[in-house]
Design an enzyme around this catalytic site. Structure first.
Site, PDB file in Angstrom:
ATOM      1  N   ASP A  32      55.882  42.431  40.744  1.00 41.02           N
ATOM      2  CA  ASP A  32      55.001  43.384  40.159  1.00 41.02           C
ATOM      3  C   ASP A  32      56.006  43.321  39.018  1.00 41.02           C
ATOM      4  O   ASP A  32      57.358  43.027  39.378  1.00 41.02           O
ATOM      5  CB  ASP A  32      55.152  44.593  40.705  1.00 41.02           C
ATOM      6  CG  ASP A  32      53.783  44.802  39.735  1.00 41.02           C
ATOM      7  OD1 ASP A  32      52.674  44.747  39.451  1.00 41.02           O
ATOM      8  OD2 ASP A  32      54.811  45.804  38.351  1.00 41.02           O
ATOM      9  N   ARG A  62      44.779  38.837  45.755  1.00 47.47           N
ATOM     10  CA  ARG A  62      43.805  40.160  45.727  1.00 47.47           C
ATOM     11  C   ARG A  62      42.408  39.199  46.276  1.00 47.47           C
ATOM     12  O   ARG A  62      41.784  40.112  46.753  1.00 47.47           O
ATOM     13  CB  ARG A  62      43.384  41.314  45.471  1.00 47.47           C
ATOM     14  CG  ARG A  62      45.095  42.295  44.485  1.00 47.47           C
ATOM     15  CD  ARG A  62      44.562  42.773  43.304  1.00 47.47           C
ATOM     16  NE  ARG A  62      44.433  41.952  42.113  1.00 47.47           N
ATOM     17  CZ  ARG A  62      43.870  42.142  41.240  1.00 47.47           C
ATOM     18  NH1 ARG A  62      43.772  43.744  40.977  1.00 47.47           N
ATOM     19  NH2 ARG A  62      43.909  41.664  39.817  1.00 47.47           N
ATOM     20  N   ARG A  78      49.102  42.608  53.914  1.00 43.41           N
ATOM     21  CA  ARG A  78      49.526  43.687  52.865  1.00 43.41           C
ATOM     22  C   ARG A  78      49.098  45.119  53.429  1.00 43.41           C
ATOM     23  O   ARG A  78      49.802  46.194  52.763  1.00 43.41           O
ATOM     24  CB  ARG A  78      48.933  43.298  51.769  1.00 43.41           C
ATOM     25  CG  ARG A  78      49.779  42.850  50.140  1.00 43.41           C
ATOM     26  CD  ARG A  78      50.900  43.744  50.270  1.00 43.41           C
ATOM     27  NE  ARG A  78      50.488  45.216  49.667  1.00 43.41           N
ATOM     28  CZ  ARG A  78      49.911  45.378  48.647  1.00 43.41           C
ATOM     29  NH1 ARG A  78      49.581  44.124  47.389  1.00 43.41           N
ATOM     30  NH2 ARG A  78      49.534  46.529  48.359  1.00 43.41           N
ATOM     31  N   TYR A 123      54.266  50.499  29.385  1.00 42.46           N
ATOM     32  CA  TYR A 123      54.431  51.010  30.514  1.00 42.46           C
ATOM     33  C   TYR A 123      55.383  52.531  30.376  1.00 42.46           C
ATOM     34  O   TYR A 123      54.568  54.568  30.424  1.00 42.46           O
ATOM     35  CB  TYR A 123      54.698  50.835  31.650  1.00 42.46           C
ATOM     36  CG  TYR A 123      53.474  49.634  31.988  1.00 42.46           C
ATOM     37  CD1 TYR A 123      51.689  50.615  32.472  1.00 42.46           C
ATOM     38  CD2 TYR A 123      52.993  47.822  32.280  1.00 42.46           C
ATOM     39  CE1 TYR A 123      51.684  49.755  33.005  1.00 42.46           C
ATOM     40  CE2 TYR A 123      51.731  47.110  32.467  1.00 42.46           C
ATOM     41  CZ  TYR A 123      51.485  47.931  32.836  1.00 42.46           C
ATOM     42  OH  TYR A 123      49.971  47.428  33.284  1.00 42.46           O
ATOM     43  N   ARG A 159      48.246  35.120  39.359  1.00 45.45           N
ATOM     44  CA  ARG A 159      47.683  35.819  40.753  1.00 45.45           C
ATOM     45  C   ARG A 159      47.370  35.040  41.638  1.00 45.45           C
ATOM     46  O   ARG A 159      45.945  35.745  42.366  1.00 45.45           O
ATOM     47  CB  ARG A 159      46.568  37.527  40.426  1.00 45.45           C
ATOM     48  CG  ARG A 159      47.006  38.186  39.668  1.00 45.45           C
ATOM     49  CD  ARG A 159      45.904  39.725  39.195  1.00 45.45           C
ATOM     50  NE  ARG A 159      46.460  40.368  38.320  1.00 45.45           N
ATOM     51  CZ  ARG A 159      45.562  40.473  37.694  1.00 45.45           C
ATOM     52  NH1 ARG A 159      43.524  39.488  37.187  1.00 45.45           N
ATOM     53  NH2 ARG A 159      45.427  41.490  36.500  1.00 45.45           N
TER      54      ARG A 159
END
Length: 356
Positions: free
Chosen positions: A88, A43, A52, A163, A39
């Site tokens: 992702d 973020r 973004r 998922y 990552r």
């Protein structure tokens, strides 16, 4: 086939091939311990949040110029030794037509979960045309990165299955385990289909110019070793086998996988990622000889004072000192509220401390 070539021709420049990151992955002597972060493009960077702004996560993964900018940001800022392709884990599922979205604060949500044999028909093969934006972005990236290697990215079959079966993130994986234990044939077929899709997705990235690939099995730490060996390892091995002919390093990482480290290496990885729960020397003992290791500073340590970060980093470096190949990383992803300057200082510290 030379070390620089895959089935479709040259993949990496000689300068990239000789980078500290790829040398460490191949367990060759390095000028310094290479560093990158999971990552790392994400973020915590204000420049990331700015580009973004107003763009949904999945949309951003399909915009080559934006992907290129986001992937390059941490390389520019932190001087890390490798870039990881911004994506992702659900991108290939979206690309083959699965109705899903990434909900802020929740994660991937699947509109119609996969629960029956009839549902498997929705998991069609992935073609390069499905992800043409990936090929385009990687072409732009390798032109910009020069000698800095690019790591390709994919989610492992178990984590994708969790998922799909749960319909979104799950704490206990009840439905996933119910299928795995209660209908092992359906489970095996589901994971096999996902292995095909994931292998195809990694092939696209390597053929476009990725110099290494990492398979993320974010949730596989929920399993006992016997269940992993029987019900998951064949599918992960199929993914690694699919890209074996390219000669690029294959990295395998999962969270809470201390009990699975040996099996994760056995599945076909060249480099095994160790999270922060297991010291690097113990990780090496569990993985066994012939593999490089990646890890493993606790991401939360970065919130402590610089002297503490350096002391804890020193512990990781000391524990890894006897390893054939060590890629320094966090034991999981960068947390969103991490101070970017702490990451920049960390890279510089590892480089200084390990300069040979």
């Amino acid at each position: 086939m030379s070390a620089n070539e895959g089935p479709s021709g040259p993949q990496t420049t000689s300068a990239t091939h000789e980078s500290a990151f790829l040398k460490a992955c191949r367990r060759e002597p390095v000028p310094h311990t290479p560093v990158w972060f999971m990552r790392q493009a994400g973020r915590s960077l204000p420049e990331y949040l700015k580009v973004r702004e107003g763009i949904a996560m999945l949309d951003s993964c399909m915009m080559p110029e934006l992907v290129t900018e986001i992937t390059l940001q941490p390389v520019r800022r932190h001087k890390v030794d490798a870039a990881i392709y911004f994506s992702d884990i659900v991108v290939p599922l979206k690309a083959i037509g699965i109705d899903l979205d990434i909900k802020p604060g929740i994660g991937p949500v699947i509109a119609e979960p996969i629960r029956t044999r009839a549902d498997l028909a929705r998991l069609r093969d992935l073609t390069p045309e499905d992800v043409s934006y990936v090929t385009e972005a990687i072409g732009m990236l390798t032109a910009e990165l020069g000698a800095t290697p690019l790591i390709g990215f994919a989610g492992a079959p178990f984590t994708l299955a969790s998922y799909l079966v749960e319909g979104g993130p799950s704490r206990n994986h009840e439905r996933t385990k119910a299928m795995m234990y209660g209908d092992p044939e359906l489970w095996a077929d589901l994971l096999d289909r996902l292995a095909e899709i994931t292998g195809a997705f990694l092939k696209v990235q390597i053929e476009a110019g990725a110099s290494a690939v990492q398979l993320f099995d974010s949730w596989v730490g929920a399993l006992a070793p016997a269940d992993y060996r029987r019900s998951v390892m064949p599918a992960s091995a199929k993914v690694f086998d699919a890209v074996a002919g390219y000669g690029v390093p294959r990295i395998h990482f999962g969270v809470g996988t201390g009990e699975l480290l040996g099996l994760m290496g056995e599945a076909g990885a060249d480099v095994v990622g160790v999270d922060w729960r297991v010291p690097m020397d113990e990780g090496a003992r569990r993985v066994g000889p012939g593999k490089a290791l990646q890890g493993n500073l606790d991401p939360a340590v970065l919130f402590a004072p610089t002297a503490t970060v350096e002391a804890k980093t020193r512990e990781v470096l000391d524990a890894a000192a006897g390893l054939d190949g060590h890629v320094f990383n966090l034991g999981h992803g960068v947390m969103p509220t991490t101070d970017p300057d702490a990451l920049t200082r960390l890279v510089a510290y590892v480089h200084e401390q390990t300069a040979r």
